[in-house]
Design a protein around this motif. Sequence first.
Motif, PDB file in Angstrom:
ATOM      1  N   PRO A   1      19.568 -10.608 -18.011  1.00  0.00           N
ATOM      2  CA  PRO A   1      18.593 -11.188 -18.933  1.00  0.00           C
ATOM      3  C   PRO A   1      17.206 -11.216 -18.297  1.00  0.00           C
ATOM      4  CG  PRO A   1      20.009 -12.897 -18.015  1.00  0.00           C
ATOM      5  CD  PRO A   1      20.551 -11.577 -17.552  1.00  0.00           C
ATOM      6  N   PRO A   2      16.175 -11.144 -19.101  1.00  0.00           N
ATOM      7  CA  PRO A   2      14.825 -11.153 -18.530  1.00  0.00           C
ATOM      8  C   PRO A   2      14.567 -12.463 -17.788  1.00  0.00           C
ATOM      9  CG  PRO A   2      14.739 -11.365 -20.913  1.00  0.00           C
ATOM     10  CD  PRO A   2      16.159 -11.092 -20.558  1.00  0.00           C
ATOM     11  N   ARG A   3      13.906 -12.355 -16.661  1.00  0.00           N
ATOM     12  CA  ARG A   3      13.608 -13.536 -15.857  1.00  0.00           C
ATOM     13  C   ARG A   3      12.350 -14.211 -16.357  1.00  0.00           C
ATOM     14  NH1 ARG A   3      13.692 -12.182  -9.657  1.00  0.00           N
ATOM     15  NH2 ARG A   3      12.841 -14.264  -9.729  1.00  0.00           N
ATOM     16  N   GLU A   4      12.372 -15.537 -16.279  1.00  0.00           N
ATOM     17  CA  GLU A   4      11.170 -16.286 -16.634  1.00  0.00           C
ATOM     18  C   GLU A   4      10.225 -16.231 -15.444  1.00  0.00           C
ATOM     19  OE1 GLU A   4      11.973 -20.203 -17.991  1.00  0.00           O
ATOM     20  OE2 GLU A   4      13.647 -19.559 -19.223  1.00  0.00           O
ATOM     21  N   PRO A   5       8.939 -16.102 -15.691  1.00  0.00           N
ATOM     22  CA  PRO A   5       8.003 -16.040 -14.556  1.00  0.00           C
ATOM     23  C   PRO A   5       8.014 -17.351 -13.771  1.00  0.00           C
ATOM     24  CG  PRO A   5       6.829 -16.165 -16.649  1.00  0.00           C
ATOM     25  CD  PRO A   5       8.281 -16.013 -16.979  1.00  0.00           C
ATOM     26  N   ASP A   6       7.831 -17.231 -12.501  1.00  0.00           N
ATOM     27  CA  ASP A   6       7.808 -18.390 -11.618  1.00  0.00           C
ATOM     28  C   ASP A   6       6.492 -19.132 -11.814  1.00  0.00           C
ATOM     29  OD1 ASP A   6       8.486 -20.195  -9.692  1.00  0.00           O
ATOM     30  OD2 ASP A   6       7.943 -18.894  -8.014  1.00  0.00           O
ATOM     31  N   ARG A   7       6.586 -20.423 -12.106  1.00  0.00           N
ATOM     32  CA  ARG A   7       5.379 -21.202 -12.361  1.00  0.00           C
ATOM     33  C   ARG A   7       4.770 -21.760 -11.084  1.00  0.00           C
ATOM     34  NH1 ARG A   7       6.533 -25.484 -16.912  1.00  0.00           N
ATOM     35  NH2 ARG A   7       5.030 -26.413 -15.516  1.00  0.00           N
ATOM     36  N   SER A   8       5.396 -21.525  -9.976  1.00  0.00           N
ATOM     37  CA  SER A   8       4.908 -22.089  -8.733  1.00  0.00           C
ATOM     38  C   SER A   8       3.598 -21.434  -8.316  1.00  0.00           C
ATOM     39  CB  SER A   8       5.946 -21.869  -7.633  1.00  0.00           C
ATOM     40  OG  SER A   8       5.417 -22.275  -6.404  1.00  0.00           O
ATOM     41  N   THR A   9       2.679 -22.262  -7.874  1.00  0.00           N
ATOM     42  CA  THR A   9       1.411 -21.751  -7.376  1.00  0.00           C
ATOM     43  C   THR A   9       1.370 -21.803  -5.864  1.00  0.00           C
ATOM     44  OG1 THR A   9       0.417 -23.940  -7.502  1.00  0.00           O
ATOM     45  CG2 THR A   9       0.189 -22.517  -9.433  1.00  0.00           C
ATOM     46  N   GLY A  10       2.421 -22.361  -5.258  1.00  0.00           N
ATOM     47  CA  GLY A  10       2.459 -22.456  -3.822  1.00  0.00           C
ATOM     48  C   GLY A  10       1.863 -23.760  -3.310  1.00  0.00           C
ATOM     49  N   VAL A  11       1.326 -24.585  -4.203  1.00  0.00           N
ATOM     50  CA  VAL A  11       0.715 -25.848  -3.812  1.00  0.00           C
ATOM     51  C   VAL A  11       1.503 -26.970  -4.489  1.00  0.00           C
ATOM     52  CG1 VAL A  11      -1.369 -27.249  -3.889  1.00  0.00           C
ATOM     53  CG2 VAL A  11      -1.537 -24.769  -3.641  1.00  0.00           C
ATOM     54  N   ALA A  12       1.918 -27.954  -3.698  1.00  0.00           N
ATOM     55  CA  ALA A  12       2.641 -29.079  -4.266  1.00  0.00           C
ATOM     56  C   ALA A  12       1.643 -30.047  -4.897  1.00  0.00           C
ATOM     57  CB  ALA A  12       3.444 -29.798  -3.186  1.00  0.00           C
ATOM     58  N   VAL A  13       1.833 -30.353  -6.160  1.00  0.00           N
ATOM     59  CA  VAL A  13       0.927 -31.248  -6.872  1.00  0.00           C
ATOM     60  C   VAL A  13       1.754 -32.373  -7.457  1.00  0.00           C
ATOM     61  CG1 VAL A  13      -0.747 -31.429  -8.757  1.00  0.00           C
ATOM     62  CG2 VAL A  13      -0.556 -29.309  -7.460  1.00  0.00           C
ATOM     63  N   ARG A  14       1.325 -33.609  -7.172  1.00  0.00           N
ATOM     64  CA  ARG A  14       2.001 -34.767  -7.750  1.00  0.00           C
ATOM     65  C   ARG A  14       1.515 -34.965  -9.172  1.00  0.00           C
ATOM     66  NH1 ARG A  14       1.412 -39.268  -3.005  1.00  0.00           N
ATOM     67  NH2 ARG A  14       2.599 -38.144  -1.453  1.00  0.00           N
ATOM     68  N   PRO A  15       2.420 -35.402 -10.026  1.00  0.00           N
ATOM     69  CA  PRO A  15       1.986 -35.682 -11.393  1.00  0.00           C
ATOM     70  C   PRO A  15       1.011 -36.873 -11.388  1.00  0.00           C
ATOM     71  CG  PRO A  15       4.297 -36.288 -11.125  1.00  0.00           C
ATOM     72  CD  PRO A  15       3.852 -35.629  -9.862  1.00  0.00           C
ATOM     73  N   SER A  16       0.004 -36.822 -12.219  1.00  0.00           N
ATOM     74  CA  SER A  16      -0.983 -37.910 -12.246  1.00  0.00           C
ATOM     75  C   SER A  16      -0.364 -39.143 -12.889  1.00  0.00           C
ATOM     76  CB  SER A  16      -2.227 -37.464 -13.022  1.00  0.00           C
ATOM     77  OG  SER A  16      -1.860 -37.104 -14.325  1.00  0.00           O
ATOM     78  N   ARG A  17      -0.815 -40.323 -12.413  1.00  0.00           N
ATOM     79  CA  ARG A  17      -0.336 -41.600 -12.977  1.00  0.00           C
ATOM     80  C   ARG A  17      -1.311 -42.062 -14.045  1.00  0.00           C
ATOM     81  NH1 ARG A  17       0.729 -45.199  -7.715  1.00  0.00           N
ATOM     82  NH2 ARG A  17       1.503 -43.541  -6.399  1.00  0.00           N
ATOM     83  N   ARG A  18      -0.746 -42.634 -15.040  1.00  0.00           N
ATOM     84  CA  ARG A  18      -1.603 -43.189 -16.099  1.00  0.00           C
ATOM     85  C   ARG A  18      -1.929 -44.640 -15.755  1.00  0.00           C
ATOM     86  NH1 ARG A  18       0.659 -40.998 -21.828  1.00  0.00           N
ATOM     87  NH2 ARG A  18       0.377 -38.815 -21.326  1.00  0.00           N
ATOM     88  N   ALA A  19      -3.183 -44.957 -15.861  1.00  0.00           N
ATOM     89  CA  ALA A  19      -3.587 -46.334 -15.579  1.00  0.00           C
ATOM     90  C   ALA A  19      -3.189 -47.209 -16.755  1.00  0.00           C
ATOM     91  CB  ALA A  19      -5.098 -46.403 -15.374  1.00  0.00           C
TER      92      ALA A  19
END
Length: 75
Positions: free
Chosen positions: A56-74
């Motif tokens: 089956p076709p592979r989904e492209p890798d979304r990784s950019t090589g940089v770990a990013v934490r999800p932002s917190r909502r105030a």
Amino acid sequence: MEILLWLVPPAVVAAVAMVWVSWLGREGRGEVDREVAVRRMGAAMERGHRATYAAPPREPDRSTGVAVRPSRRAS
């Protein structure tokens, strides 16, 4: 240096075995007549190729090589 002398007999045996096996392998390969080889290749090319499993076709890798934490909502 003397302690390495125990390596000499196994190394000689291994070298002799490699030469012996390579020499025996040469005799087993006789030359094939050119016309026989062409006929075999033609027969192999005429045979139909079976369809094999298609991955089956592979989904492209979304990784950019940089770990990013999800932002917190105030709150």
